[in-house]
Design a protein around this motif. Structure first.
Motif, short mmCIF file in Angstrom:
data_model
loop_
_atom_site.label_atom_id
_atom_site.label_comp_id
_atom_site.label_asym_id
_atom_site.label_seq_id
_atom_site.Cartn_x
_atom_site.Cartn_y
_atom_site.Cartn_z
N MET A 1 0.87 -1.18 0.00
CA MET A 1 0.00 0.00 0.00
C MET A 1 0.90 1.22 0.00
N LYS A 2 0.75 2.04 -0.98
CA LYS A 2 1.63 3.19 -1.10
C LYS A 2 1.11 4.39 -0.32
N ASN A 3 2.02 5.33 -0.13
CA ASN A 3 1.72 6.58 0.57
C ASN A 3 1.42 6.41 2.05
N ILE A 4 1.91 5.32 2.65
CA ILE A 4 1.80 5.11 4.10
C ILE A 4 3.18 5.38 4.68
N SER A 5 3.23 6.18 5.73
CA SER A 5 4.52 6.47 6.36
C SER A 5 4.34 6.63 7.87
N LEU A 6 5.44 6.45 8.58
CA LEU A 6 5.50 6.67 10.01
C LEU A 6 6.40 7.87 10.26
N ARG A 7 5.96 8.76 11.13
CA ARG A 7 6.78 9.92 11.50
C ARG A 7 6.76 10.08 13.01
N LYS A 8 7.94 10.28 13.57
CA LYS A 8 8.03 10.45 15.02
C LYS A 8 7.16 11.62 15.46
N MET A 9 6.49 11.44 16.59
CA MET A 9 5.64 12.49 17.15
C MET A 9 6.49 13.63 17.69
N ASN A 10 5.99 14.85 17.50
CA ASN A 10 6.61 15.99 18.17
C ASN A 10 5.95 16.13 19.56
N GLU A 11 6.38 17.09 20.33
CA GLU A 11 5.89 17.22 21.71
C GLU A 11 4.38 17.46 21.79
N GLU A 12 3.86 18.32 20.94
CA GLU A 12 2.41 18.61 20.96
C GLU A 12 1.62 17.39 20.51
N GLU A 13 2.08 16.71 19.48
CA GLU A 13 1.40 15.48 19.02
C GLU A 13 1.42 14.42 20.12
N PHE A 14 2.54 14.31 20.81
CA PHE A 14 2.63 13.35 21.91
C PHE A 14 1.66 13.70 23.02
N ARG A 15 1.59 14.97 23.39
CA ARG A 15 0.68 15.40 24.46
C ARG A 15 -0.76 15.01 24.14
N LEU A 16 -1.19 15.26 22.91
CA LEU A 16 -2.55 14.89 22.49
C LEU A 16 -2.73 13.37 22.45
N TYR A 17 -1.72 12.68 21.93
CA TYR A 17 -1.76 11.21 21.88
C TYR A 17 -1.89 10.64 23.28
N PHE A 18 -1.07 11.12 24.21
CA PHE A 18 -1.04 10.57 25.56
C PHE A 18 -2.38 10.77 26.26
N LYS A 19 -2.96 11.93 26.11
CA LYS A 19 -4.27 12.21 26.71
C LYS A 19 -5.31 11.24 26.13
N ASN A 20 -5.32 11.07 24.82
CA ASN A 20 -6.25 10.15 24.17
C ASN A 20 -5.97 8.71 24.55
N LYS A 21 -4.69 8.36 24.68
CA LYS A 21 -4.31 7.00 25.04
C LYS A 21 -4.81 6.65 26.43
N ILE A 22 -4.73 7.58 27.37
CA ILE A 22 -5.24 7.32 28.72
C ILE A 22 -6.74 7.00 28.65
N GLU A 23 -7.50 7.76 27.88
CA GLU A 23 -8.94 7.50 27.75
C GLU A 23 -9.20 6.14 27.12
N ARG A 24 -8.49 5.84 26.03
CA ARG A 24 -8.70 4.55 25.35
C ARG A 24 -8.26 3.38 26.21
N TYR A 25 -7.13 3.54 26.91
CA TYR A 25 -6.64 2.46 27.76
C TYR A 25 -7.56 2.26 28.96
#
Length: 155
Positions: A1-25
């Motif tokens: 599948m083309k056009n799929i990539s992984l990019r390291k999170m920056n600090e703001e992306e991590f902050r939002l991810y972590f908040k969402n991860k706590i809710e999902r977990y």
């Protein structure tokens, strides 16, 4: 599948991810961990803070956004232990509207190529028993059972 990539999170992306991860977990713990005591959201926050004490800068932990073209479609969290030649997939999360379209398979393939470059021999993960979609994906991709936790309700 083309056009799929992984990019390291920056600090703001991590902050939002972590908040969402706590809710999902918290939701996952509510559904799967049958214990008295600590409420799931507190337990989730405590466990995640213990796993990532330095946030996205915690050594050996890699947190990525998954992109299709320039659209974020999910997240990946991996711990790599080079000396053990082992990696653990803490999470692959594909947004609902992108599930069952081959993106999970594409991301796992990208991760495996990345791990091969690091000369990692073992790729491990945990899946809860009620997550049949993920279980089928991992099985199809060649993951095998390394152990089984079982539960029986006695009342």
């Amino acid at each position: 599948m083309k056009n799929i990539s992984l990019r390291k999170m920056n600090e703001e992306e991590f902050r939002l991810y972590f908040k969402n991860k706590i809710e999902r977990y918290s939701d996952v713990l509510s559904e799967n961990v049958h214990e008295e005591g600590e409420i799931p959201s507190s337990k989730a926050r405590k466990q995640l803070n213990n796993l990532l004490p330095e946030g996205r800068k915690t050594p050996n932990h890699y947190l990525f956004n998954i992109y299709k073209d320039e659209q974020t479609i999910g997240f990946v969290w991996i711990k790599v232990e080079v000396e053990k030649k082992s990696a653990f997939l803490y999470e692959i999360f594909i947004l609902e509207e992108y599930r069952a379209k081959g993106f999970g398979t594409a991301v796992i393939n990208i991760i495996e190529d990345w791990l091969k470059e690091k000369e990692i021999n073992y790729f491990k993960l945990h899946v809860f028993g009620n997550n049949t979609g993920a279980y089928k994906l991992y099985e199809r991709l060649g993951f095998g059972i390394a152990g089984i936790n079982m539960l029986k309700s006695i009342y």
